[in-house]
Design a protein around this motif. Sequence first.
Motif, PDB file in Angstrom:
ATOM      1  N   ALA A   1       2.544  -4.649  -2.661  1.00  0.00           N
ATOM      2  CA  ALA A   1       2.042  -3.294  -2.439  1.00  0.00           C
ATOM      3  C   ALA A   1       1.353  -3.157  -1.085  1.00  0.00           C
ATOM      4  CB  ALA A   1       1.068  -2.903  -3.553  1.00  0.00           C
ATOM      5  N   GLY A   2       1.395  -1.937  -0.570  1.00  0.00           N
ATOM      6  CA  GLY A   2       0.720  -1.572   0.669  1.00  0.00           C
ATOM      7  C   GLY A   2       0.877  -0.085   0.895  1.00  0.00           C
ATOM      8  N   PRO A   3       0.160   0.459   1.876  1.00  0.00           N
ATOM      9  CA  PRO A   3       0.206   1.899   2.129  1.00  0.00           C
ATOM     10  C   PRO A   3       1.467   2.302   2.884  1.00  0.00           C
ATOM     11  CG  PRO A   3      -1.117   0.848   3.808  1.00  0.00           C
ATOM     12  CD  PRO A   3      -0.725  -0.235   2.818  1.00  0.00           C
ATOM     13  N   PRO A   4       1.825   3.590   2.847  1.00  0.00           N
ATOM     14  CA  PRO A   4       2.892   4.061   3.729  1.00  0.00           C
ATOM     15  C   PRO A   4       2.502   3.804   5.192  1.00  0.00           C
ATOM     16  CG  PRO A   4       2.328   5.736   2.102  1.00  0.00           C
ATOM     17  CD  PRO A   4       1.277   4.661   2.012  1.00  0.00           C
ATOM     18  N   ARG A   5       3.494   3.630   6.049  1.00  0.00           N
ATOM     19  CA  ARG A   5       3.211   3.498   7.485  1.00  0.00           C
ATOM     20  C   ARG A   5       2.490   4.774   7.923  1.00  0.00           C
ATOM     21  NH1 ARG A   5       8.255   0.988   6.526  1.00  0.00           N
ATOM     22  NH2 ARG A   5       8.539  -0.979   7.636  1.00  0.00           N
ATOM     23  N   HIS A   6       1.496   4.607   8.795  1.00  0.00           N
ATOM     24  CA  HIS A   6       0.676   5.738   9.178  1.00  0.00           C
ATOM     25  C   HIS A   6      -0.027   5.466  10.507  1.00  0.00           C
ATOM     26  CE1 HIS A   6      -1.984   2.947   7.047  1.00  0.00           C
ATOM     27  NE2 HIS A   6      -2.981   3.482   7.721  1.00  0.00           N
ATOM     28  N   ARG A   7      -0.709   6.493  11.008  1.00  0.00           N
ATOM     29  CA  ARG A   7      -1.598   6.328  12.169  1.00  0.00           C
ATOM     30  C   ARG A   7      -2.716   7.347  12.068  1.00  0.00           C
ATOM     31  NH1 ARG A   7       2.645   7.312  16.467  1.00  0.00           N
ATOM     32  NH2 ARG A   7       3.333   9.374  15.918  1.00  0.00           N
ATOM     33  N   HIS A   8      -3.827   7.014  12.717  1.00  0.00           N
ATOM     34  CA  HIS A   8      -5.022   7.855  12.717  1.00  0.00           C
ATOM     35  C   HIS A   8      -5.860   7.492  13.935  1.00  0.00           C
ATOM     36  CE1 HIS A   8      -6.660   4.152  11.044  1.00  0.00           C
ATOM     37  NE2 HIS A   8      -5.781   4.255  10.056  1.00  0.00           N
ATOM     38  N   PRO A   9      -6.806   8.338  14.311  1.00  0.00           N
ATOM     39  CA  PRO A   9      -7.566   8.071  15.534  1.00  0.00           C
ATOM     40  C   PRO A   9      -8.527   6.878  15.441  1.00  0.00           C
ATOM     41  CG  PRO A   9      -8.046  10.299  14.689  1.00  0.00           C
ATOM     42  CD  PRO A   9      -7.078   9.665  13.755  1.00  0.00           C
ATOM     43  N   GLU A  10      -8.927   6.497  14.243  1.00  0.00           N
ATOM     44  CA  GLU A  10      -9.896   5.416  14.084  1.00  0.00           C
ATOM     45  C   GLU A  10      -9.239   4.055  14.286  1.00  0.00           C
ATOM     46  OE1 GLU A  10     -10.940   8.988  11.891  1.00  0.00           O
ATOM     47  OE2 GLU A  10      -9.240   7.656  11.610  1.00  0.00           O
ATOM     48  N   ALA A  11      -9.966   3.135  14.893  1.00  0.00           N
ATOM     49  CA  ALA A  11      -9.531   1.737  14.991  1.00  0.00           C
ATOM     50  C   ALA A  11      -9.889   1.037  13.685  1.00  0.00           C
ATOM     51  CB  ALA A  11     -10.237   1.048  16.153  1.00  0.00           C
ATOM     52  N   GLU A  12      -9.114   0.001  13.343  1.00  0.00           N
ATOM     53  CA  GLU A  12      -9.398  -0.789  12.146  1.00  0.00           C
ATOM     54  C   GLU A  12      -9.354  -2.274  12.503  1.00  0.00           C
ATOM     55  OE1 GLU A  12      -7.829   1.280   8.220  1.00  0.00           O
ATOM     56  OE2 GLU A  12      -6.226   1.085   9.711  1.00  0.00           O
ATOM     57  N   ILE A  13     -10.300  -3.000  11.958  1.00  0.00           N
ATOM     58  CA  ILE A  13     -10.306  -4.454  12.088  1.00  0.00           C
ATOM     59  C   ILE A  13     -10.257  -5.014  10.677  1.00  0.00           C
ATOM     60  CG2 ILE A  13     -11.530  -6.495  12.891  1.00  0.00           C
ATOM     61  CD1 ILE A  13     -12.799  -4.661  15.044  1.00  0.00           C
TER      62      ILE A  13
ATOM     63  N   PHE B   1      -1.378  16.681   3.291  1.00  0.00           N
ATOM     64  CA  PHE B   1      -2.673  16.116   2.902  1.00  0.00           C
ATOM     65  C   PHE B   1      -3.393  15.540   4.123  1.00  0.00           C
ATOM     66  CE2 PHE B   1      -4.668  11.951   2.262  1.00  0.00           C
ATOM     67  CZ  PHE B   1      -5.813  12.329   1.589  1.00  0.00           C
ATOM     68  N   GLY B   2      -2.668  14.825   4.985  1.00  0.00           N
ATOM     69  CA  GLY B   2      -3.265  14.106   6.099  1.00  0.00           C
ATOM     70  C   GLY B   2      -3.844  14.966   7.205  1.00  0.00           C
ATOM     71  N   VAL B   3      -3.437  16.235   7.300  1.00  0.00           N
ATOM     72  CA  VAL B   3      -3.921  17.114   8.377  1.00  0.00           C
ATOM     73  C   VAL B   3      -5.450  17.145   8.415  1.00  0.00           C
ATOM     74  CG1 VAL B   3      -4.051  19.541   9.135  1.00  0.00           C
ATOM     75  CG2 VAL B   3      -1.851  18.523   8.525  1.00  0.00           C
ATOM     76  N   LYS B   4      -6.069  17.336   7.278  1.00  0.00           N
ATOM     77  CA  LYS B   4      -7.533  17.417   7.186  1.00  0.00           C
ATOM     78  C   LYS B   4      -8.196  16.156   7.751  1.00  0.00           C
ATOM     79  CE  LYS B   4     -11.109  17.479   3.595  1.00  0.00           C
ATOM     80  NZ  LYS B   4     -11.345  17.615   2.148  1.00  0.00           N
ATOM     81  N   TRP B   5      -7.531  15.012   7.624  1.00  0.00           N
ATOM     82  CA  TRP B   5      -8.117  13.716   7.986  1.00  0.00           C
ATOM     83  C   TRP B   5      -7.580  13.170   9.302  1.00  0.00           C
ATOM     84  CZ3 TRP B   5     -12.117  12.545   5.087  1.00  0.00           C
ATOM     85  CH2 TRP B   5     -12.202  13.128   3.815  1.00  0.00           C
ATOM     86  N   GLN B   6      -6.720  13.895   9.975  1.00  0.00           N
ATOM     87  CA  GLN B   6      -6.065  13.442  11.204  1.00  0.00           C
ATOM     88  C   GLN B   6      -5.264  12.161  10.965  1.00  0.00           C
ATOM     89  OE1 GLN B   6      -9.010  13.198  14.312  1.00  0.00           O
ATOM     90  NE2 GLN B   6      -9.241  15.404  14.410  1.00  0.00           N
ATOM     91  N   VAL B   7      -4.642  12.078   9.799  1.00  0.00           N
ATOM     92  CA  VAL B   7      -3.790  10.943   9.455  1.00  0.00           C
ATOM     93  C   VAL B   7      -2.359  11.447   9.412  1.00  0.00           C
ATOM     94  CG1 VAL B   7      -3.182   9.245   7.686  1.00  0.00           C
ATOM     95  CG2 VAL B   7      -5.591   9.786   8.123  1.00  0.00           C
ATOM     96  N   GLU B   8      -1.490  10.762  10.149  1.00  0.00           N
ATOM     97  CA  GLU B   8      -0.080  11.102  10.141  1.00  0.00           C
ATOM     98  C   GLU B   8       0.674  10.001   9.404  1.00  0.00           C
ATOM     99  OE1 GLU B   8       3.540  12.128  13.258  1.00  0.00           O
ATOM    100  OE2 GLU B   8       1.664  11.316  14.034  1.00  0.00           O
ATOM    101  N   PHE B   9       1.392  10.378   8.358  1.00  0.00           N
ATOM    102  CA  PHE B   9       2.195   9.431   7.595  1.00  0.00           C
ATOM    103  C   PHE B   9       3.587   9.394   8.220  1.00  0.00           C
ATOM    104  CE2 PHE B   9      -1.253  10.591   4.825  1.00  0.00           C
ATOM    105  CZ  PHE B   9      -1.628   9.369   4.288  1.00  0.00           C
TER     106      PHE B   9
END
Length: 168
Positions: free
Chosen positions: A56-68, A147-155
Amino acid sequence: MTPSTIMPLPISFLHSRGSDAPIRIPAIGLDLFVRMPPAASAGEFCFIETINAPGAGPPRHRHPEAEIFRVLEGRYLYEADGRRFYAEAGDVVSIPGGMEHGFVNVTDKPARQFILIAPAFDAAAFFTELADTMKDGIPDQAALNAFGVKWQVEFLGPPVGRNEGPTV
């Protein structure tokens, strides 16, 4: 700088209990714990812990935040800007803000990660709303992006497949 010129930072004491209930998203095999909300760092960063089911894992995506990501248990196949690589317990993976990415647990047991997100965002609200969006399974990409628009997440596509293999 002398001690008299150092400006104190706003610090919040926080104790995140290991017994706290997770946010569950069965459609993507995710149990998620918010270990440090944005308010504890004055919005600089937040920490989440994830437990990902086998395969399992999330759909491929991008967002403005960096993740470590720090892999605590198991082994993952990550994809970042089309390059795939494995990370296992003890490894650290850095994904800059704006980079397309995804990952999948490639083991036959649950795998666990600790993730720093900077700048912080309201992970509790995002993942609770995502759980509701995915209550009947993973919706199509258009619904996810609405859904992602509110969060600036693009799937950007389906989850990374556990058999896709590394490219680097």
